[in-house]
Design an enzyme around this catalytic site. Structure first.
Site, PDB file in Angstrom:
ATOM      1  N   GLY A  42       3.102 -44.268  39.941  1.00 22.93           N
ATOM      2  CA  GLY A  42       3.422 -44.579  38.548  1.00 22.93           C
ATOM      3  C   GLY A  42       4.928 -44.448  38.386  1.00 22.93           C
ATOM      4  O   GLY A  42       5.684 -44.483  39.359  1.00 22.93           O
ATOM      5  N   HIS A 266      -3.748 -38.034  19.883  1.00 25.98           N
ATOM      6  CA  HIS A 266      -2.965 -39.018  19.146  1.00 25.98           C
ATOM      7  C   HIS A 266      -3.725 -39.416  17.891  1.00 25.98           C
ATOM      8  O   HIS A 266      -4.894 -39.756  17.964  1.00 25.98           O
ATOM      9  CB  HIS A 266      -2.725 -40.236  20.044  1.00 25.98           C
ATOM     10  CG  HIS A 266      -1.600 -41.083  19.566  1.00 25.98           C
ATOM     11  ND1 HIS A 266      -1.656 -41.787  18.395  1.00 25.98           N
ATOM     12  CD2 HIS A 266      -0.374 -41.337  20.088  1.00 25.98           C
ATOM     13  CE1 HIS A 266      -0.512 -42.440  18.225  1.00 25.98           C
ATOM     14  NE2 HIS A 266       0.285 -42.179  19.237  1.00 25.98           N
ATOM     15  N   ARG A 337       2.187 -35.682  15.491  1.00 24.03           N
ATOM     16  CA  ARG A 337       0.864 -36.065  15.968  1.00 24.03           C
ATOM     17  C   ARG A 337      -0.194 -34.979  15.792  1.00 24.03           C
ATOM     18  O   ARG A 337      -1.298 -35.245  15.334  1.00 24.03           O
ATOM     19  CB  ARG A 337       0.949 -36.413  17.452  1.00 24.03           C
ATOM     20  CG  ARG A 337       1.725 -37.670  17.709  1.00 24.03           C
ATOM     21  CD  ARG A 337       1.886 -37.942  19.186  1.00 24.03           C
ATOM     22  NE  ARG A 337       2.584 -39.218  19.351  1.00 24.03           N
ATOM     23  CZ  ARG A 337       2.913 -39.737  20.529  1.00 24.03           C
ATOM     24  NH1 ARG A 337       2.622 -39.086  21.641  1.00 24.03           N
ATOM     25  NH2 ARG A 337       3.525 -40.898  20.597  1.00 24.03           N
ATOM     26  N   LEU A 469       7.785 -41.210  29.396  1.00 20.53           N
ATOM     27  CA  LEU A 469       8.424 -42.179  30.286  1.00 20.53           C
ATOM     28  C   LEU A 469       9.755 -41.602  30.752  1.00 20.53           C
ATOM     29  O   LEU A 469      10.125 -41.680  31.923  1.00 20.53           O
ATOM     30  CB  LEU A 469       8.641 -43.506  29.560  1.00 20.53           C
ATOM     31  CG  LEU A 469       7.384 -44.174  28.990  1.00 20.53           C
ATOM     32  CD1 LEU A 469       7.736 -45.521  28.365  1.00 20.53           C
ATOM     33  CD2 LEU A 469       6.335 -44.370  30.067  1.00 20.53           C
TER      34      LEU A 469
HETATM   35  C1  LIG Z   1      -1.850 -45.926  25.788  1.00 15.30           C
HETATM   36  C2  LIG Z   1      -0.682 -45.066  26.148  1.00 15.30           C
HETATM   37  C3  LIG Z   1       0.573 -45.331  25.634  1.00 15.30           C
HETATM   38  C4  LIG Z   1       1.669 -44.534  25.975  1.00 15.30           C
HETATM   39  N1  LIG Z   1       2.878 -44.831  25.426  1.00 15.30           N
HETATM   40  C5  LIG Z   1       3.955 -44.070  25.761  1.00 15.30           C
HETATM   41  C6  LIG Z   1       5.243 -44.384  25.244  1.00 15.30           C
HETATM   42  O1  LIG Z   1       5.410 -45.325  24.473  1.00 15.30           O
HETATM   43  N2  LIG Z   1       6.285 -43.617  25.613  1.00 15.30           N
HETATM   44  C7  LIG Z   1       6.139 -42.568  26.472  1.00 15.30           C
HETATM   45  O2  LIG Z   1       7.133 -41.939  26.785  1.00 15.30           O
HETATM   46  N3  LIG Z   1       4.929 -42.265  26.996  1.00 15.30           N
HETATM   47  C8  LIG Z   1       3.834 -42.974  26.657  1.00 15.30           C
HETATM   48  N4  LIG Z   1       2.610 -42.653  27.185  1.00 15.30           N
HETATM   49  C9  LIG Z   1       2.510 -41.604  28.216  1.00 15.30           C
HETATM   50  C10 LIG Z   1       2.992 -42.128  29.571  1.00 15.30           C
HETATM   51  O3  LIG Z   1       2.607 -43.457  29.744  1.00 15.30           O
HETATM   52  C11 LIG Z   1       2.467 -41.327  30.757  1.00 15.30           C
HETATM   53  O4  LIG Z   1       2.573 -39.976  30.512  1.00 15.30           O
HETATM   54  C12 LIG Z   1       3.270 -41.627  32.012  1.00 15.30           C
HETATM   55  O5  LIG Z   1       3.345 -43.013  32.227  1.00 15.30           O
HETATM   56  C13 LIG Z   1       2.705 -40.947  33.246  1.00 15.30           C
HETATM   57  O6  LIG Z   1       3.403 -41.384  34.399  1.00 15.30           O
HETATM   58  P1  LIG Z   1       3.146 -40.734  35.819  1.00 15.30           P
HETATM   59  O7  LIG Z   1       4.009 -41.461  36.771  1.00 15.30           O
HETATM   60  O8  LIG Z   1       3.284 -39.274  35.728  1.00 15.30           O
HETATM   61  O9  LIG Z   1       1.603 -41.011  36.138  1.00 15.30           O
HETATM   62  P2  LIG Z   1       0.742 -42.362  36.213  1.00 15.30           P
HETATM   63  O10 LIG Z   1       1.434 -43.538  35.704  1.00 15.30           O
HETATM   64  O11 LIG Z   1      -0.587 -41.999  35.611  1.00 15.30           O
HETATM   65  O12 LIG Z   1       0.558 -42.605  37.759  1.00 15.30           O
HETATM   66  C14 LIG Z   1      -0.301 -41.843  38.551  1.00 15.30           C
HETATM   67  C15 LIG Z   1      -0.284 -42.426  39.936  1.00 15.30           C
HETATM   68  O13 LIG Z   1      -0.935 -41.532  40.813  1.00 15.30           O
HETATM   69  C16 LIG Z   1      -1.877 -42.214  41.601  1.00 15.30           C
HETATM   70  N5  LIG Z   1      -2.884 -41.225  41.952  1.00 15.30           N
HETATM   71  C17 LIG Z   1      -3.476 -40.300  41.164  1.00 15.30           C
HETATM   72  N6  LIG Z   1      -4.316 -39.534  41.880  1.00 15.30           N
HETATM   73  C18 LIG Z   1      -4.252 -39.974  43.147  1.00 15.30           C
HETATM   74  C19 LIG Z   1      -4.898 -39.594  44.351  1.00 15.30           C
HETATM   75  N7  LIG Z   1      -5.772 -38.596  44.385  1.00 15.30           N
HETATM   76  N8  LIG Z   1      -4.607 -40.277  45.483  1.00 15.30           N
HETATM   77  C20 LIG Z   1      -3.719 -41.325  45.468  1.00 15.30           C
HETATM   78  N9  LIG Z   1      -3.080 -41.705  44.352  1.00 15.30           N
HETATM   79  C21 LIG Z   1      -3.344 -41.047  43.205  1.00 15.30           C
HETATM   80  C22 LIG Z   1      -2.315 -43.376  40.770  1.00 15.30           C
HETATM   81  O14 LIG Z   1      -2.830 -44.392  41.582  1.00 15.30           O
HETATM   82  C23 LIG Z   1      -0.992 -43.754  40.116  1.00 15.30           C
HETATM   83  O15 LIG Z   1      -0.249 -44.538  41.006  1.00 15.30           O
HETATM   84  C24 LIG Z   1       1.505 -43.449  26.841  1.00 15.30           C
HETATM   85  C25 LIG Z   1       0.247 -43.165  27.357  1.00 15.30           C
HETATM   86  C26 LIG Z   1      -0.849 -43.937  26.993  1.00 15.30           C
HETATM   87  C27 LIG Z   1      -2.206 -43.558  27.489  1.00 15.30           C
END
Ligand SMILES: Cc1cc2nc3c(=O)[nH]c(=O)nc-3n(C[C@H](O)[C@H](O)[C@H](O)COP(=O)(O)OP(=O)(O)OC[C@H]3O[C@@H](n4cnc5c(N)ncnc54)[C@H](O)[C@@H]3O)c2cc1C
Ligand code: SF4
Ligand code: FES
Lengths: 666, 250
Positions: A42, A266, A337, A469
């Site tokens: 992500g 939310h 929120r 983000l």
């Molecule tokens: C609908 C929605 C809207 C949002 N809008 C906003 C916004 O406007 N602004 C903001 O700042 N935040 C927002 N958020 C929050 C934000 O999107 C997330 O907190 C953030 O994107 C998380 O990023 P990350 O890289 O930590 O994890 P993720 O993007 O969840 O990525 C996780 C990764 O880990 C991998 N993974 C997980 N477990 C395993 C495993 N066991 N083995 C291999 N791979 C694995 C997945 O495949 C993925 O690639 C929003 C969230 C939602 C639900």
């Protein structure tokens, strides 16, 4: 001590710069000999893997998705914060720091949050250089908006698709490293265990989701960026496959889980429509700028609406209760929120809910449509316009501002939100809690790092909009590339890690046994049905409001559910094939343990703060009552085994730069 | 409402697939995927194998859901992904035919699940701007005309779902590839590498076994994100001018 935060010395604003300048480095020729595993692609994982690859390390990146571009980050709508102060409206690194600490209800670490605010500005530079098409003004410069009730405009956005555009930027940077060979990408691979060798994280066991094969991957260190655990509630705004397994498996190996009960709800999501539902949809927070939230004042009106004998339009103005405006005259519909969510729950619990299930409130744009309509008419020089003209002009303004959201609402509900007020209800959205990490983003297991939503570090008890983000990309682009050197500089003489040792064999066998166990139950109930029941327990007792009694009861219920799961689960198919049901079963098994830990944590925290509301701890008028004397600490839990209680490790939070205050929105 | 479903079942990539018939009681509030969830729960209750299909965000942004519904990728509703399709568009007694995206470059993995990793390899061939972390200048150093930024954004909204390929009788990936080429070429940051990028991406596209474009425009009609075929025209221009000036690649 297990929770040494390793905050560097010096004044708050200088810590990061000084620390970076004195950190241990790994020379380029040594980097080539060092392997790093990054799990998750992500925002946090893709940015980390790409940057570590650019630096010259050998990176192996893993995702269970078919492509890094599909990570849950893709769904983020609203925007990303950064203290650029391009609008010259008084923003600064300090202000972003302060807002984040306060918004988190004083339960996060000052030093981490300040660093986050500092590097926020670099993120925007990097994204623009990668070609992220942020919104721009007519003069060609970047546009900002205000978000989540803060007083400055510091949010950068790309229409309602900010997460998508930022993730594509990071994904493309990653693709470039894959092409050069510095990153080896493993799509459709799920990490099912971490391997410790002499106490250090040295590898993972991953299941190839196409063939079911268990693979051993070794490296000098392991970086987790595996996202949040909101789906423990079954229904949430998270993507369907988000899960806690990677994080939970490290906890099972000794990593600490911090503040697991801090979850964000939310306030504006589309309500649940039936029991076949598996996912909830967020309606952007920006709608509360113009939408007024209400329920009927009279119980009989609410009942009539629920039974379909009346609609919102039949309720006269004086019979509507704009409860946010009533309770919080200063902030009205724009309260944060956690406050808005709780208020919706209270009116619905009292019987004023407006959909069939009684779990929905109205968000009404009539006043805004009229206000905008009148001012448009005035601008056009129309005197005495009739009501229909005003409405038409006003609807145009609303359409320009929120058209895509209104369309999305209509697609899902089949109702026209220009005519009828929207129905909304709170839903689980984000998890502030996560794996405990120190200032280096390293867990208590040496060589194991955690980034993005899967760590606990920056948002305290409540996250501000547009800050997830920012945190994910800060961790991946600008923090881990430096701090990982603190660990790796001590490993330059460590040869390649051998995946044939006993530690790897034991971990692989452990995974094999778990899979075998799940497949061999051959009971009668589906994974989905267990997950749904777990979600109900979590939502009812560990959701928007919690009580000691309820939590105790819930803990018992989860234990029973877990027992039933291992007796009566049915997983179709085999291990040696593409088998989504087996994938789900492994994830739900871990949710069933994580859920219990969240309950233990919520029970332990005898105060209300941020997203954690304990019914026993509220003021006379129902507001959250924090207990700074006793609970200004991070609760980091060490897992024992299922029969024993987890052990609490406290990291005391020290506030040297801000004064702890009660949040008030009255 | 009672519906008949004809769904493509295929055990794995080497197996021969066939349609199976199912009947299901759906309600009009459900989404199409929720209807399939219900079907799968029924199959599991009967100890049968559920229908494998891919999905994740269920709000039209991740590009994971695929499948062809009654001959159309992502179903009959314009501008939507499968996960955004709702059952109120169907009525009692309807028969719905569901099959995987079909293209040589997208081999079937199981039932409705296909392998779209060819798209990743096209991006790896050049769908990026070569800038390392930390090398960027201030974000406002280069102003970009609003219209240009908006046009680049429109191209950048491609979700990589592959419906364009599934819709095309030649299984061409021109719409997908051209969207990325255009997004980056339109921006000053991406212009520098534009020539090499288009040559490399097109070469990879051909290598993956996608077909030629013969201007049928079915891709544009089925694209859930409204990606315009103007992007293909732009890519063709870019490609032409790049190949004339280039002795590399090709
Ligand atoms: C609908 C929605 C809207 C949002 N809008 C906003 C916004 O406007 N602004 C903001 O700042 N935040 C927002 N958020 C929050 C934000 O999107 C997330 O907190 C953030 O994107 C998380 O990023 P990350 O890289 O930590 O994890 P993720 O993007 O969840 O990525 C996780 C990764 O880990 C991998 N993974 C997980 N477990 C395993 C495993 N066991 N083995 C291999 N791979 C694995 C997945 O495949 C993925 O690639 C929003 C969230 C939602 C639900
Ligand atoms: S161009 Fe459209 S149809 Fe093709 S992959 Fe992109 S979004 Fe999907
Ligand atoms: S499931 Fe994400 S686009 Fe359909």
């Amino acid at each position: 001590m297990k929770t040494n935060s390793k905050i560097p010395p010096g004044a708050l604003a200088e810590k990061w710069t000084q620390y970076r300048g004195t950190m241990n480095l790994v020379a380029p020729n040594n980097k080539r000999r060092i392997d790093i595993i990054v799990v998750g692609t992500g925002l946090a994982g893709a940015s980390a893997a790409a940057t570590l690859g650019e630096l010259g390390y050998n990176v192996k990146a893993f995702t269970f998705h078919d492509s890094p571009r599909r990570a849950h980050s893709i769904a983020a709508q609203g925007g990303i914060n950064a203290a650029k102060n391009y609008q010259n409206d008084g923003d600064s690194v300090y202000r972003l720091f302060y807002d984040t600490i306060k918004g988190g209800d004083y339960r996060s670490r000052e030093a981490n949050v300040h660093r986050l605010a500092e590097v926020s500005v670099n993120i925007i530079d990097q994204a623009v250089a990668q070609g992220v098409p942020f919104a721009r003004e007519y003069g060609g410069l970047l546009e900002n908006r205000s978000f989540g009730g803060v007083q400055v405009s510091r949010t950068f956005y790309a229409r309602g698709q900010t997460g998508q555009q930022l993730l594509l930027g990071a994904y493309q940077a990653l693709a470039r490293q894959i092409a050069t060979g510095s990153v080896q990408m493993y799509n459709r691979h799920e990490m099912l265990d971490v391997v410790l060798v002499d106490g250090k994280a040295r590898g993972i066991i991953a299941r190839n989701l196409l063939t079911g094969e268990l693979e051993r991957h070794s490296a000098h260190c392991v970086v987790l960026a595996t996202g949040g655990y909101g789906n423990v509630f079954y229904l949430s705004t998270n993507a369907m496959m988000c899960n806690v397994t990677a994080a939970w498996r490290t906890v099972r190996r000794g990593a600490l889980m911090a503040n697991p009960c801090f979850t964000q709800i939310h306030p504006t999501c589309i309500p649940v429509s039936g029991d076949y539902q598996s996912k909830l949809t967020l309606m952007s927070e920006s709608l509360r700028n113009d939408g007024r939230v209400w329920v009927p004042k009279k119980l009989e009106d609410a009942k009539a609406i629920r039974e379909g004998r009346k609609t919102a339009l039949d309720i006269a103005e004086e019979d509507r209760d704009y409860y946010l405006e009533r309770r919080y005259p200063a902030f009205g519909n724009l309260v944060p929120r956690d406050v808005a969510s709780r208020a919706a729950k209270i009116v619905c619990d009292e019987g004023f809910g407006v959909n069939q299930s009684g779990l929905a409130v109205y968000m009404d744009f009539t006043s805004a449509i009229e206000r905008y309509g009148k001012s448009e008419a005035h601008l056009k020089g129309l005197h005495d316009p009739d009501a229909a003209t005003i409405r038409e002009l006003g609807e145009k303004v609303i359409e320009a501002k929120y058209g895509n959201l209104f369309e999305m609402y209509e697609k899902i509900t089949g109702q026209n939100p220009y005519k009828y007020p929207m129905m909304i209800y709170p839903a689980i959205h984000y998890t502030m809690g996560g794996i405990w990490v120190d200032y280096n983003l390293e867990t208590n297991i040496p060589g194991l790092f955690a980034l993005g939503e899967c760590n606990f570090s920056d948002h305290g008890a409540n996250r501000l909009g547009a800050s997830a983000l920012m945190q994910g990309l800060a961790d991946g682009y600008f923090v881990i590339p430096y701090t990982i050197g603190q660990f790796l500089s001590g490993e330059i003489r460590t040869p390649k890690i051998d995946p044939t040792t006993a530690a790897f064999a034991e971990a692989e066998q452990n995974v094999r046994d778990r899979i075998e166990q799940l497949l061999s139950i051959k009971g009668n109930q589906s994974v989905e049905s267990f997950h749904r029941r777990l979600g109900h327990i979590m939502w009812d007792y560990c959701g928007m409001s919690r009580s000691a009694d309820g939590l105790q009861k819930a803990r018992q219920m989860i234990r029973e559910l877990r027992e039933e799961f291992y007796k009566d689960l049915f997983v179709p198919g085999d291990n040696d094939e593409y088998n989504p049901e087996l994938e789900k079963a492994l994830r739900v098994a871990d949710f069933l343990e994580m859920g219990e830990l969240m309950i233990v944590d919520a029970f332990n925290r005898n105060e209300s703060c941020g997203g954690h509301f304990r019914e026993e701890y509220q003021t006379e008028d129902g507001e959250a009552l924090r207990n700074d004397e006793e609970y200004t600490y991070v609760a980091a839990w060490e897992w024992q085994d299922l029969a024993k209680d987890p052990v609490l490790h406290k990291e005391e939070l020290v506030f040297e730069n801000v004064e702890l205050k009660t949040r008030s929105y009255k | 409402m009672k519906l008949k479903l004809k769904i493509w079942r295929q055990k794995n990539k080497d197996a021969k697939g066939q349609f199976e018939n199912y009947t299901i009681e759906a309600n009009s509030h459900m989404s199409f995927l929720e209807m399939l969830d219900v079907l799968n729960e029924e199959l599991i209750a009967k100890k049968e194998e559920p229908v494998a299909f891919e999905h994740d965000c269920r709000e039209g942004i991740c590009g994971t859901c695929s499948m062809v519904i009654d001959g159309q990728p992502h179903g009959p509703w314009e501008g939507t992904t499968t996960c955004q399709l709702h059952m109120r568009h169907y009525k009692d007694g309807d028969t719905i035919v569901v099959e995987p995206f079909r293209a040589k470059a997208f081999p079937v993995i199981k039932d409705l699940v296909v392998d779209r990793s060819a798209f990743d390899r096209i991006i790896e061939a050049g769908g990026f701007i070569s800038v390392n972390t930390g090398q960027a200048q201030d974000a406002n150093a280069i102003p970009i005309e609003r219209d240009v930024a908006l046009a680049a954004f429109d191209a950048a909204t491609c979700i990589g779902c592959g419906a364009c390929v599934a819709a095309c009788p030649n299984a061409s990936a021109m719409l997908f590839t051209s969207a990325k080429v255009s997004h980056l070429a339109m921006l000053p940051q991406g212009e520098v590498e534009a020539k090499q990028r288009v040559l490399n991406m097109v070469k990879q596209m051909d290598r993956e076994g996608f077909g030629r474009c013969s201007n049928i425009t079915a891709c544009e009609a089925e694209c859930p994100k409204g990606i315009s075929i103007e992007n293909i025209a732009r890519m063709n221009r870019e490609y032409l001018s790049a190949s004339i000036g280039s002795d590399k690649s090709m």
